[in-house]
Design a protein around this motif. Sequence first.
Motif, PDB file in Angstrom:
ATOM      1  N   SER A 194      39.138  -3.633  11.334  1.00 56.58           N
ATOM      2  CA  SER A 194      38.502  -3.297  10.053  1.00 56.58           C
ATOM      3  C   SER A 194      39.354  -2.380   9.191  1.00 56.58           C
ATOM      4  O   SER A 194      39.189  -2.329   7.977  1.00 56.58           O
ATOM      5  CB  SER A 194      37.148  -2.637  10.301  1.00 56.58           C
ATOM      6  N   GLU A 195      40.302  -1.644   9.793  1.00 52.12           N
ATOM      7  CA  GLU A 195      41.047  -0.643   9.031  1.00 52.12           C
ATOM      8  C   GLU A 195      42.407  -1.101   8.553  1.00 52.12           C
ATOM      9  O   GLU A 195      42.925  -0.573   7.580  1.00 52.12           O
ATOM     10  CB  GLU A 195      41.223   0.626   9.878  1.00 52.12           C
ATOM     11  N   LYS A 239      37.459   9.733  13.273  1.00 51.57           N
ATOM     12  CA  LYS A 239      37.615   8.317  12.920  1.00 51.57           C
ATOM     13  C   LYS A 239      36.656   7.447  13.733  1.00 51.57           C
ATOM     14  O   LYS A 239      36.042   6.520  13.206  1.00 51.57           O
ATOM     15  CB  LYS A 239      39.056   7.855  13.161  1.00 51.57           C
ATOM     16  N   GLN A 287      33.162   7.611  12.429  1.00 48.61           N
ATOM     17  CA  GLN A 287      33.016   6.843  11.183  1.00 48.61           C
ATOM     18  C   GLN A 287      32.699   5.381  11.471  1.00 48.61           C
ATOM     19  O   GLN A 287      32.130   4.688  10.628  1.00 48.61           O
ATOM     20  CB  GLN A 287      34.289   6.958  10.344  1.00 48.61           C
ATOM     21  N   HIS A 288      33.095   4.918  12.633  1.00 52.51           N
ATOM     22  CA  HIS A 288      32.833   3.526  13.031  1.00 52.51           C
ATOM     23  C   HIS A 288      31.712   3.451  14.065  1.00 52.51           C
ATOM     24  O   HIS A 288      31.626   2.486  14.836  1.00 52.51           O
ATOM     25  CB  HIS A 288      34.111   2.895  13.580  1.00 52.51           C
ATOM     26  N   VAL A 341      37.803  -1.204  15.378  1.00 55.76           N
ATOM     27  CA  VAL A 341      38.321  -0.233  14.411  1.00 55.76           C
ATOM     28  C   VAL A 341      39.629  -0.742  13.813  1.00 55.76           C
ATOM     29  O   VAL A 341      39.829  -0.716  12.592  1.00 55.76           O
ATOM     30  CB  VAL A 341      38.536   1.136  15.078  1.00 55.76           C
TER      31      VAL A 341
END
Length: 568
Positions: A242-243, A297, A300-301, A239
Motif C-alpha cells: 500500500s505504501e 507506521k 497507521q496500518h 504495508v
Amino acid sequence: MNQVPLFSSARALANLVLTSNLIDCALTQILELKRGQTALPVQCRLYQLSSKCTIVAFVSSPDCTQHPRPGQGDLDRSPLFDFLRTEEYPSVSINRAALTLFTDLHDHLCGLTDELTQIEGQLIITGHSLGGSVASLFTLRLLDGNLLKPKCRPFCITFGSPLIGDFGLQHSIWNSFFLHVVSNQDPVPGLFLPSGRSPPTSSHSQTTGYKPFGTYLLCSELGCACFDNPDLILGLLKVISSEVAGGLQDVDYGEILRNLKERAICKGLPQLGERFADPFSAGIIMELETIGFNQTKLLQHNIDINAMIRTMEAEARILTQKNKASDAKKLNDIKRDMTQLEWYKKNSKVLNTGYYDCFKNQGSRRDINVEQFRGNLTMYWEDMVAQVQRKPQKEGATFRTRWLYAGTVYRRMVEPLDIAAFYREGGTDYINNGRSLHYKLLQQWYEEDVKPPSRDNLDSKKQKVSGILTEDSLFWAHVEEAILSCELLKSGNCTLEQGQSSWDNLVKFEEYVMEQISNYAASPEIFLEESRFMNWWRLYEGYIDTCSNSHRSPLISYMKNRSYRQYG
C-alpha cells in the motif's frame, strides 16, 4: 524468565544462505535467464554449475504482474497439490496465476524432474516474481515425490514472489526449505492481497485466505531482517503493497544483495535495550526497525505490534511446554517398546531360530504382538527424521547428532522386521522396492558421521560380538535375495543370462558375508540352525557340490569347516 528464541532458526537459515554464495548464484542465473527472455509467460532453465551444485531458474514475463487478468488473484484447488492436505486442513488452495503457469509447464517439468533424479549435491530451485511462485510449486512437488537421491534435497530461493497459497500451504511440513527475499520497495509479493493494487477478482474470490509460508528475508537500505511468523509477514507485505509509490516495476535485487553482503542479519540497535526490558519484544521490534517499520507506521496500518508480540510469545511458550511433555511421554514409550523387542530377540534365540525368522514365520501370538511395537517405533523415528529435514541444514545437523546413536540402534533392530514382512508377503528386491526413506537417511547420516573401525576397535568388537545387533540393517534383505538366486539356479527355469546374473550375485553375496564376519559386524544369531542364513547355506552348498565348476571361496571354507561355531 527464559524467553523462547522464536526467530533463531529463521535467522540461522538466512545467515547461512546470505554468507554463502547460494543466494548470489541463484540470482545470477535468474538475471542470465532474463537477458534471453522471450515472449513466453514463464521460462525455466537448468544450470549445472558443478558436479555438486545444480540450479533450476524460473522467470516470468513482466506482463504477468504489471497487467494481471481478472481472477488471477483467486485461490483454486488443484489435484496436483492434494498431497499437502492434512486432517487439520483437508483442502489446500493455490493462487490461480501461479497454478496456470505451472500447469502450462507441466510436461516440460516432468522431463526436468526425470533429469534431476540423476543428480547429487546441492539443488537450488529459484525464481523471480511469478517465476518464483512456479519455483515454489515445483519444489513442493519434488519434496513430495521422494524422487531425488537421498543426498540431493531441493532448497527454494525466491525474489519478489507473490504469495501462492492459503492456510493449508502455510502448515506444510517443508517450510524450512523455502527462503523468500523481499525488498521493502517491492509491492509484487503483496500483489494478490486485498488492496488498491490487487487485480479484479471473480465472483467466487478467496483472496482473503492468503497466508505466507517459509522464511522471509525482508530487505531495506539499512539492512535486512528475517521472520517466519505468518501473521507478522502478512501484515508487513500489506504495508509494503500500500505504501510503495509508482507502478509494478522490477526491483534491482542485485543491488540489494550487494549492499547486504557486508552486513549480518540484524545484529541489534543499542538504544533498544533502554526501551525494552523484555528481550523477546526487543528482538522483534529491533528487526522491524532495521527494515523501516517503526511502531508508528505499523499503527497507521492498524497493526498492533505489541498485541501481536504478546500472542506470539504466549503461543511459543505453550508450544514449548506441550513439546516438552509430549517428548517425555514419547521417549518413555519408545524405551518401553525397544525393551519389548530386546526381550523378543532374546527369547527367540532360545528357539534356535532368531528374532528375524520368528517374526517372518509368525508362528505364535507373541510374534504377532511385536507388530505393535514395530509400528510405534517406526512412527516415532519417521517423525524424528522429518523434523531434521524441516530444520535448516546447520541446526538439523546438530539435532541429528544428538540422537544418531539411538536412531542407529532402532534401524538395526527394526528394519530387519520390515524386511521379514516384505518377503513374507512375496516381495522381491526390498532395497529398491520396499525400503522406507527414513531408513535411507538414518543410514546416510550414520555413514557421514561415523569413522570405520580401526584394528584396535576390531579386537574390542570381537570380545563383544556375542551381544550385538547385525550392523548392516539390510543384511537379511541380502540373504533373502541370495535364497531367491539359489532357488532360480537349482530350478533350471532361467535363461543363460539370468543364470549368470544369479551366479554373479551369489559370488558378491559370499564376499559381502565374509566381510561382515571378518569385521565382527554380524550377530552370531545368523548361524542359528533354523535361521534363513543357514537355510541359504544349505541350498548353496547343495548347488555348488552338484554343479560342474570347482568354485571355492573364503566363506565356503569357513562354513564347511564349521568355523562359525567359534564366532562369538
